[in-house]
Design an enzyme around this catalytic site. Structure first.
Site, PDB file in Angstrom:
ATOM      1  N   SER A  85       0.785  -1.239   0.000  1.00 22.18           N
ATOM      2  CA  SER A  85       0.000   0.000   0.000  1.00 22.18           C
ATOM      3  C   SER A  85       0.818   1.291   0.000  1.00 22.18           C
ATOM      4  N   THR A 100       1.368  -8.890  -5.417  1.00 18.99           N
ATOM      5  CA  THR A 100       0.218  -8.926  -4.489  1.00 18.99           C
ATOM      6  C   THR A 100      -1.001  -8.217  -5.089  1.00 18.99           C
ATOM      7  N   THR A 128      -8.188   2.785  -4.604  1.00 20.61           N
ATOM      8  CA  THR A 128      -7.693   4.113  -4.252  1.00 20.61           C
ATOM      9  C   THR A 128      -8.022   5.148  -5.326  1.00 20.61           C
ATOM     10  N   ASP A 129      -8.080   6.404  -4.918  1.00 17.43           N
ATOM     11  CA  ASP A 129      -8.269   7.483  -5.899  1.00 17.43           C
ATOM     12  C   ASP A 129      -7.005   7.717  -6.731  1.00 17.43           C
ATOM     13  N   GLU A 130      -5.869   7.105  -6.294  1.00 19.62           N
ATOM     14  CA  GLU A 130      -4.605   7.353  -7.005  1.00 19.62           C
ATOM     15  C   GLU A 130      -4.605   6.759  -8.408  1.00 19.62           C
ATOM     16  N   TYR A 153       2.666   1.686  -7.419  1.00 19.45           N
ATOM     17  CA  TYR A 153       1.529   1.351  -6.542  1.00 19.45           C
ATOM     18  C   TYR A 153       0.202   1.620  -7.250  1.00 19.45           C
ATOM     19  N   SER A 154       0.031   2.852  -7.741  1.00 20.89           N
ATOM     20  CA  SER A 154      -1.281   3.187  -8.312  1.00 20.89           C
ATOM     21  C   SER A 154      -1.528   2.433  -9.616  1.00 20.89           C
ATOM     22  N   ALA A 155      -0.440   2.139 -10.363  1.00 20.04           N
ATOM     23  CA  ALA A 155      -0.611   1.356 -11.598  1.00 20.04           C
ATOM     24  C   ALA A 155      -1.070  -0.064 -11.257  1.00 20.04           C
ATOM     25  N   LYS A 157      -2.759  -0.970  -8.570  1.00 22.00           N
ATOM     26  CA  LYS A 157      -4.162  -0.899  -8.109  1.00 22.00           C
ATOM     27  C   LYS A 157      -5.093  -0.698  -9.305  1.00 22.00           C
ATOM     28  N   ASN A 183      -6.509   7.843   3.796  1.00 19.61           N
ATOM     29  CA  ASN A 183      -7.060   7.551   5.120  1.00 19.61           C
ATOM     30  C   ASN A 183      -6.062   7.918   6.215  1.00 19.61           C
ATOM     31  N   PRO A 208       9.881  15.239   7.900  1.00 21.20           N
ATOM     32  CA  PRO A 208      10.242  15.378   6.483  1.00 21.20           C
ATOM     33  C   PRO A 208       9.039  15.742   5.612  1.00 21.20           C
ATOM     34  N   ARG A 284       9.387  13.289  -4.005  1.00 17.46           N
ATOM     35  CA  ARG A 284       9.133  11.934  -4.501  1.00 17.46           C
ATOM     36  C   ARG A 284       9.066  11.993  -6.032  1.00 17.46           C
ATOM     37  N   GLY A 286       7.660  11.415  -9.656  1.00 15.90           N
ATOM     38  CA  GLY A 286       6.297  11.150 -10.135  1.00 15.90           C
ATOM     39  C   GLY A 286       5.224  11.575  -9.141  1.00 15.90           C
TER      40      GLY A 286
HETATM   41  P1  NAD Z   1      -1.726  -1.753   4.953  1.00 16.43           P
HETATM   42  O1  NAD Z   1      -0.428  -1.833   4.229  1.00 16.43           O
HETATM   43  O2  NAD Z   1      -1.791  -1.150   6.308  1.00 16.43           O
HETATM   44  O3  NAD Z   1      -2.363  -3.205   5.088  1.00 16.43           O
HETATM   45  C1  NAD Z   1      -2.339  -4.151   4.039  1.00 16.43           C
HETATM   46  C2  NAD Z   1      -2.532  -5.535   4.627  1.00 16.43           C
HETATM   47  O4  NAD Z   1      -2.504  -6.480   3.537  1.00 16.43           O
HETATM   48  C3  NAD Z   1      -1.420  -5.939   5.607  1.00 16.43           C
HETATM   49  O5  NAD Z   1      -1.972  -6.499   6.773  1.00 16.43           O
HETATM   50  C4  NAD Z   1      -0.618  -6.958   4.834  1.00 16.43           C
HETATM   51  O6  NAD Z   1       0.003  -7.939   5.648  1.00 16.43           O
HETATM   52  C5  NAD Z   1      -1.692  -7.553   3.933  1.00 16.43           C
HETATM   53  N1  NAD Z   1      -1.079  -8.155   2.737  1.00 16.43           N
HETATM   54  C6  NAD Z   1      -0.166  -7.569   1.903  1.00 16.43           C
HETATM   55  N2  NAD Z   1       0.218  -8.445   0.972  1.00 16.43           N
HETATM   56  C7  NAD Z   1      -0.450  -9.615   1.220  1.00 16.43           C
HETATM   57  C8  NAD Z   1      -0.443 -10.879   0.604  1.00 16.43           C
HETATM   58  N3  NAD Z   1       0.340 -11.151  -0.446  1.00 16.43           N
HETATM   59  N4  NAD Z   1      -1.260 -11.834   1.103  1.00 16.43           N
HETATM   60  C9  NAD Z   1      -2.049 -11.586   2.177  1.00 16.43           C
HETATM   61  N5  NAD Z   1      -2.084 -10.398   2.819  1.00 16.43           N
HETATM   62  C10 NAD Z   1      -1.285  -9.420   2.331  1.00 16.43           C
HETATM   63  O7  NAD Z   1      -2.704  -1.010   3.930  1.00 16.43           O
HETATM   64  P2  NAD Z   1      -4.024  -0.169   4.211  1.00 16.43           P
HETATM   65  O8  NAD Z   1      -3.670   1.259   4.286  1.00 16.43           O
HETATM   66  O9  NAD Z   1      -4.791  -0.810   5.312  1.00 16.43           O
HETATM   67  O10 NAD Z   1      -4.781  -0.385   2.829  1.00 16.43           O
HETATM   68  C11 NAD Z   1      -5.756  -1.415   2.666  1.00 16.43           C
HETATM   69  C12 NAD Z   1      -6.359  -1.305   1.273  1.00 16.43           C
HETATM   70  O11 NAD Z   1      -6.976  -0.030   1.108  1.00 16.43           O
HETATM   71  C13 NAD Z   1      -5.339  -1.432   0.133  1.00 16.43           C
HETATM   72  O12 NAD Z   1      -5.910  -2.196  -0.886  1.00 16.43           O
HETATM   73  C14 NAD Z   1      -5.124   0.002  -0.321  1.00 16.43           C
HETATM   74  O13 NAD Z   1      -4.778   0.052  -1.690  1.00 16.43           O
HETATM   75  C15 NAD Z   1      -6.498   0.594  -0.065  1.00 16.43           C
HETATM   76  N6  NAD Z   1      -6.516   2.040   0.186  1.00 16.43           N
HETATM   77  C16 NAD Z   1      -5.706   2.576   1.153  1.00 16.43           C
HETATM   78  C17 NAD Z   1      -5.777   3.951   1.411  1.00 16.43           C
HETATM   79  C18 NAD Z   1      -4.931   4.577   2.483  1.00 16.43           C
HETATM   80  O14 NAD Z   1      -4.916   5.817   2.594  1.00 16.43           O
HETATM   81  N7  NAD Z   1      -4.255   3.832   3.321  1.00 16.43           N
HETATM   82  C19 NAD Z   1      -6.653   4.750   0.675  1.00 16.43           C
HETATM   83  C20 NAD Z   1      -7.458   4.163  -0.306  1.00 16.43           C
HETATM   84  C21 NAD Z   1      -7.382   2.798  -0.531  1.00 16.43           C
HETATM   85  P1  TYD Z   2       1.537   9.168   1.977  1.00 16.14           P
HETATM   86  O1  TYD Z   2       1.066   9.173   3.394  1.00 16.14           O
HETATM   87  O2  TYD Z   2       2.724   8.332   1.632  1.00 16.14           O
HETATM   88  O3  TYD Z   2       0.264   8.790   1.077  1.00 16.14           O
HETATM   89  P2  TYD Z   2       0.092   8.827  -0.548  1.00 16.14           P
HETATM   90  O4  TYD Z   2       1.430   8.869  -1.168  1.00 16.14           O
HETATM   91  O5  TYD Z   2      -0.613   7.535  -0.811  1.00 16.14           O
HETATM   92  O6  TYD Z   2      -0.749  10.040  -0.833  1.00 16.14           O
HETATM   93  O7  TYD Z   2       1.864  10.660   1.554  1.00 16.14           O
HETATM   94  C1  TYD Z   2       0.902  11.698   1.655  1.00 16.14           C
HETATM   95  C2  TYD Z   2       1.524  12.940   1.109  1.00 16.14           C
HETATM   96  O8  TYD Z   2       2.596  13.343   1.968  1.00 16.14           O
HETATM   97  C3  TYD Z   2       2.163  12.752  -0.274  1.00 16.14           C
HETATM   98  O9  TYD Z   2       1.950  13.932  -1.046  1.00 16.14           O
HETATM   99  C4  TYD Z   2       3.640  12.578   0.031  1.00 16.14           C
HETATM  100  C5  TYD Z   2       3.838  13.400   1.287  1.00 16.14           C
HETATM  101  N1  TYD Z   2       4.879  12.917   2.227  1.00 16.14           N
HETATM  102  C6  TYD Z   2       5.807  13.822   2.754  1.00 16.14           C
HETATM  103  O10 TYD Z   2       5.790  15.018   2.412  1.00 16.14           O
HETATM  104  N2  TYD Z   2       6.733  13.353   3.636  1.00 16.14           N
HETATM  105  C7  TYD Z   2       6.795  12.050   4.019  1.00 16.14           C
HETATM  106  O11 TYD Z   2       7.697  11.678   4.818  1.00 16.14           O
HETATM  107  C8  TYD Z   2       5.817  11.133   3.500  1.00 16.14           C
HETATM  108  C9  TYD Z   2       5.836   9.688   3.891  1.00 16.14           C
HETATM  109  C10 TYD Z   2       4.875  11.623   2.606  1.00 16.14           C
END
Ligand code: NAD
Ligand code: TYD
Length: 350
Positions: A85, A100, A128-130, A153-155, A157, A183, A208, A284, A286
Site C-alpha cells: 500500500s 500482491t 484508491t483514488d490514485e 503502486y497506483s498502476a 491498483k 485515510n 520530512p 518523490r 512522479g
Molecule cells: P496496509 O499496508 O496497512 O495493510 C495491508 C494488509 O494487507 C497488511 O496487513 C498486509 O500484511 C496484507 N497483505 C499484503 N500483501 C499480502 C499478501 N500477499 N497476502 C495476504 N495479505 C497481504 O494497507 P491499508 O492502508 O490498510 O490499505 C488497505 C487497502 O486499502 C489497500 O488495498 C489500499 O490500496 C487501499 N486504500 C488505502 C488507502 C490509504 O490511505 N491507506 C486509501 C485508499 C485505498
Molecule cells: P503518503 O502518506 O505516503 O500517502 P500517498 O502517497 O498515498 O498520498 O503521503 C501523503 C503525502 O505526503 C504525499 O503527497 C507525500 C507526502 N509525504 C511527505 O511530504 N513526507 C513524508 O515523509 C511522507 C511519507 C509523505
C-alpha cells in the site's frame, strides 16, 4: 453468512473488522492476511475474542493456498483490502506490488469464479483514488475520470480494478469497487505522512516534507471509509464503482502544521518548538500534485456522510498515538528502522 476480509491485520482492514465483528454478530468474519511488515494482530486483539471471528494466515499470491481457503471457509462476501500500500516502497521495489496487488487479486477472483455458482457471492474491491493520476489546481475525480496512474503502486491498483470489472463483464461475477482518498486514524503503519509526523514530533525528530509541501491530498478518517464500504455493500448497485472522499483537501505542509498544533495542545509543549522540526527534503519522483474526490454518487445512492471533520479526526488520531506507546514501540522495531534508513537517507535538504 461468511465474510472473508483480506488484509484484516493491516490499517484499514483491522479498523473494518473492529467495527464490523461486534456489530454483525450473525455473520462470521474470517481475517485473511500473510502478516507482512504492515500487519499486526494486536490491531484486532479485542475483536479476536469474539466467537464470530477467525484468522487464517494466507499469502494471496499463492493460488493453491487461496483455493484451499475458499474450500475450507466458503465465503458469501469477500472484502478485499490486502495490498502492498505504500507509494514510496513501490518506487524502491515495485515487484511485490505487481505480485500482491495484481496477481493476488487475480487469484481471489479465480477462486470466486470457481466456487461461486451464478448469482452467489459479492466481491467488494477496496481501491484508491490514485488510479486517476494527478489533478491540476481545480476539479475533482468522478467515477468517469480516465485512469492515469503515476506510481507502480497506483498502476498496480489500477490493473486490479480493471481485472475486477473484467470478471464482472466476462463471467458475471457480482462485484463492487470503492476508490477512496487518503485515510488516517488508529493502527496506521508509521511510514505514511500522518503517523510518521505524529511519532517524529513526539520524539522531537525532523518532520520530512517532500518538495515544497504544496501537494494536496483529500483526507478521510478511517472509520468513515469503513462505513462507506458497508454503505456500498448494502446499497450500491451491482457492478458499480463509488468514489469515497472527505471533502478535506489539505496541502501537506498544512497537515504537518496542524499536527504540530494539536500535539502542542494535547501535551503542553510549545507549538513553535514542534514547527521548528519541519524539514523540507527531496521530492518523490512522479509525485501527484493534487487529489480531490467528487463523492456525489456515493452520497446519493448509498446515503453515506462522513462523521469526522479533519480537525476532530486528527485530534482522535494524535490522542491514539500518544496513548498506545506499546503498539508504537513494537511496530517501530526491526524492519521499520531499515525502511526509514532506506527512504530518507538520500533525501537531502534542497
Ligand atoms: P496496509 O499496508 O496497512 O495493510 C495491508 C494488509 O494487507 C497488511 O496487513 C498486509 O500484511 C496484507 N497483505 C499484503 N500483501 C499480502 C499478501 N500477499 N497476502 C495476504 N495479505 C497481504 O494497507 P491499508 O492502508 O490498510 O490499505 C488497505 C487497502 O486499502 C489497500 O488495498 C489500499 O490500496 C487501499 N486504500 C488505502 C488507502 C490509504 O490511505 N491507506 C486509501 C485508499 C485505498
Ligand atoms: P503518503 O502518506 O505516503 O500517502 P500517498 O502517497 O498515498 O498520498 O503521503 C501523503 C503525502 O505526503 C504525499 O503527497 C507525500 C507526502 N509525504 C511527505 O511530504 N513526507 C513524508 O515523509 C511522507 C511519507 C509523505
Amino acid at each position: 453468512m461468511q465474510v472473508l476480509v483480506t488484509g484484516g491485520a493491516g490499517f484499514i482492514g483491522s479498523n473494518f473488522l473492529n467495527l464490523s465483528v461486534p456489530r454483525y454478530r450473525d455473520r462470521r468474519f474470517v481475517n485473511v492476511d500473510h502478516l507482512g511488515y504492515a500487519a499486526n494482530l494486536a490491531n484486532v486483539a479485542e475483536t479476536a475474542k469474539s466467537p464470530n471471528y477467525a484468522f487464517v494466515r494466507v499469502d494471496i499470491t499463492d493460488a493453491d493456498a487461496v483455493d484451499r481457503l475458499f474450500h475450507d471457509h466458503p465465503p458469501d462476501l469477500v472484502v478485499h483490502f490486502a495490498a502492498e500500500s505504500h507509494v514510496d516502497r513501490s518506487i524502491v521495489g515495485p515487484r511485490a506490488f505487481v505480485r500482491t496487488n495484481i496477481e493476488g487479486t487475480f487469484n481471489l477472483l479465480e477462486a470466486c469464479r470457481k466456487y461461486w455458482p451464478k448469482g452467489r457471492g459479492l466481491f467488494h474491491h477496496v481501491s484508491t483514488d490514485e488510479v486517476y493520476g494527478s489533478l491540476g489546481e481545480s476539479g475533482a475525480f468522478t467515477e468517469a475520470t480516465p485512469y492515469d496512474p503515476s506510481s507502480p503502486y497506483s498502476a498496480s491498483k489500477a490493473a486490479s480494478d480493471h481485472l475486477v470489472r473484467a470478471y464482472a463483464r466476462t463471467y458475471g461475477l457480482a462485484t463492487k469497487i470503492t476508490n477512496c482518498s487518503n485515510n488516517y486514524g488508529p493502527y496506521q503503519f508509521p511510514e505514511k505522512l500522518i503517523p510518521l509526523t505524529i511519532l517524529n514530533a513526539i520524539d522531537r525528530k525532523p518532520l520530512p516534507v517532500y518538495g515544497k509541501g504544496l501537494n494536496v491530498r483529500d483526507w478521510l478518517y478511517v472509520e468513515d471509509h469503513c462505513e462507506a464500504i458497508w454503505a456500498v455493500i448494502d446499497h450500491g448497485g451491482p457492478g458499480r464503482t463509488y468514489n469515497v472522499g472527505g471533502n478535506n483537501e489539505v496541502r501537506n505542509i498544512d497537515v504537518v502544521r496542524q499536527i504540530c498544533r494539536l500535539l502542542a495542545e494535547e501535551t503542553g509543549q510549545r507549538e513553535d518548538d514542534l514547527l521548528a522540526l519541519i524539514s523540507y527534503v527531496t521530492d518523490r519522483p512522479g509525485h501527484d500534485l493534487r487529489y480531490a474526490i467528487d463523492a456525489t454518487r456515493l452520497k446519493a445512492e448509498c446515503r453515506w456522510t462522513p462523521q469526522e471533520t479533519f480537525e476532530t479526526g486528527l485530534r482522535r488520531t494524535v490522542r491514539w498515538y500518544l496513548s498506545n506507546k506499546a503498539w508504537v514501540d513494537e511496530v517501530r522495531s526491526g524492519d521499520y528502522r531499515k525502511w526509514i534508513a532506506t527512504n530518507y537517507a538520500d533525501r537531502t535538504q534542497p
